[in-house]
Design an enzyme around this catalytic site. Structure first.
Site, PDB file in Angstrom:
ATOM      1  N   LYS A  11     -95.889  14.580   3.799  1.00  0.00           N
ATOM      2  CA  LYS A  11     -97.117  13.176   3.382  1.00  0.00           C
ATOM      3  C   LYS A  11     -97.219  12.757   2.541  1.00  0.00           C
ATOM      4  O   LYS A  11     -97.721  13.258   1.151  1.00  0.00           O
ATOM      5  CB  LYS A  11     -98.571  13.938   4.451  1.00  0.00           C
ATOM      6  CG  LYS A  11     -97.729  14.165   6.114  1.00  0.00           C
ATOM      7  CD  LYS A  11     -98.893  13.701   7.360  1.00  0.00           C
ATOM      8  CE  LYS A  11     -98.295  13.622   8.504  1.00  0.00           C
ATOM      9  NZ  LYS A  11     -99.582  13.684   9.313  1.00  0.00           N
ATOM     10  N   TYR A  51     -95.057   6.284  14.235  1.00  0.00           N
ATOM     11  CA  TYR A  51     -96.031   6.644  14.961  1.00  0.00           C
ATOM     12  C   TYR A  51     -96.619   6.192  16.332  1.00  0.00           C
ATOM     13  O   TYR A  51     -97.661   6.092  17.191  1.00  0.00           O
ATOM     14  CB  TYR A  51     -97.280   6.463  14.121  1.00  0.00           C
ATOM     15  CG  TYR A  51     -97.360   7.854  13.354  1.00  0.00           C
ATOM     16  CD1 TYR A  51     -97.523   8.856  13.856  1.00  0.00           C
ATOM     17  CD2 TYR A  51     -96.703   8.641  11.999  1.00  0.00           C
ATOM     18  CE1 TYR A  51     -97.984  10.101  12.937  1.00  0.00           C
ATOM     19  CE2 TYR A  51     -96.757   9.092  11.304  1.00  0.00           C
ATOM     20  CZ  TYR A  51     -97.312  10.092  11.728  1.00  0.00           C
ATOM     21  OH  TYR A  51     -97.089  11.580  11.083  1.00  0.00           O
ATOM     22  N   ASN A 114    -102.850  14.991   5.883  1.00  0.00           N
ATOM     23  CA  ASN A 114    -102.864  16.613   6.265  1.00  0.00           C
ATOM     24  C   ASN A 114    -101.896  16.868   6.536  1.00  0.00           C
ATOM     25  O   ASN A 114    -101.625  18.309   6.543  1.00  0.00           O
ATOM     26  CB  ASN A 114    -103.259  16.739   8.046  1.00  0.00           C
ATOM     27  CG  ASN A 114    -102.023  16.272   8.643  1.00  0.00           C
ATOM     28  OD1 ASN A 114    -101.631  15.444   8.692  1.00  0.00           O
ATOM     29  ND2 ASN A 114    -102.716  16.709  10.178  1.00  0.00           N
ATOM     30  N   HIS A 117     -95.970  16.730   8.826  1.00  0.00           N
ATOM     31  CA  HIS A 117     -96.119  16.307   9.982  1.00  0.00           C
ATOM     32  C   HIS A 117     -95.198  17.618  10.754  1.00  0.00           C
ATOM     33  O   HIS A 117     -93.998  18.284   9.953  1.00  0.00           O
ATOM     34  CB  HIS A 117     -95.218  15.089  10.232  1.00  0.00           C
ATOM     35  CG  HIS A 117     -94.841  14.638  11.429  1.00  0.00           C
ATOM     36  ND1 HIS A 117     -95.503  14.017  12.798  1.00  0.00           N
ATOM     37  CD2 HIS A 117     -93.627  14.859  11.572  1.00  0.00           C
ATOM     38  CE1 HIS A 117     -94.828  14.044  13.782  1.00  0.00           C
ATOM     39  NE2 HIS A 117     -93.547  14.579  13.020  1.00  0.00           N
ATOM     40  N   GLU A 128     -87.242  12.075  16.515  1.00  0.00           N
ATOM     41  CA  GLU A 128     -87.751  11.878  14.871  1.00  0.00           C
ATOM     42  C   GLU A 128     -86.937  12.404  14.067  1.00  0.00           C
ATOM     43  O   GLU A 128     -86.830  11.635  12.965  1.00  0.00           O
ATOM     44  CB  GLU A 128     -88.733  12.358  14.822  1.00  0.00           C
ATOM     45  CG  GLU A 128     -89.707  12.120  15.574  1.00  0.00           C
ATOM     46  CD  GLU A 128     -91.280  13.849  15.771  1.00  0.00           C
ATOM     47  OE1 GLU A 128     -92.354  12.921  16.273  1.00  0.00           O
ATOM     48  OE2 GLU A 128     -91.158  14.551  14.964  1.00  0.00           O
TER      49      GLU A 128
END
Ligand code: IDP
Ligand code: MG
Length: 140
Positions: A11, A51, A114, A117, A128
């Site tokens: 990320k 998302y 975080n 993913h 995805e």
């Protein structure tokens, strides 16, 4: 029967902090084969579409802004039991709850930022991977 495939993104805050190499090392050391990898930046529209499943959650706007805020590294991964094993390698969504030795425990800044993913099912892994990669961009 599992497909042995999963999908991850490093990320924006983890890429910006220079953690990509260390995270990729951990992924390879855990036995995952990289079938596809690219550095890219999601537009707000693409982050929102990725998302979409979280559209009704209170953090959706924040999540879309964050995930489109800078470059990410997208990877298609392969390993026996890939989805479950990768979720174990990254640890809990909230780094304060993530087990020692997990990627999120080491690199995540917060529940929102975080570090990585990980797909939550074989079905979503396939969706995805197809979202980020054309067939000719994948090996294996
Ligand atoms: P996961 O990434 O561990 O599967 P999800 O519940 O699918 O967690 O949430 C997707 C992403 O949305 C998380 O990785 C995190 O970046 C963000 N997120 C989840 N819960 C919160 C929250 O309570 N506040 C802010 N961001 C959140
Ligand atoms: Mg999830």
């Amino acid at each position: 029967m599992t497909t042995n495939k999963t999908f991850t993104m490093i990320k924006p805050e983890a890429v910006a902090a220079g953690h990509s190499g260390k995270i990729i090392d951990m992924i390879i050391a855990a036995g995952f084969k990289i079938n596809g990898m690219k550095l890219t930046q999601l537009s707000k529209e693409r982050a929102g579409a990725f998302y979409e499943v979280h559209k009704e959650r209170p953090f959706y706007g924040e999540l879309v802004a964050y995930m489109s805020s800078g470059p990410i590294v997208a990877m298609a991964l392969e390993k026996e039991n890939a989805v479950a094993d990768f979720r174990k390698l990254i640890g809990a969504t909230d780094p304060s709850e993530a087990a020692d030795g997990t990627i999120r425990k080491k690199f995540a800044k917060s529940k929102a930022e975080n570090a990585v993913h990980g797909s939550d099912s074989d079905e979503n892994a396939a969706i995805e991977i197809a979202f980020h990669f054309a067939a000719g961009e994948l090996v294996g």
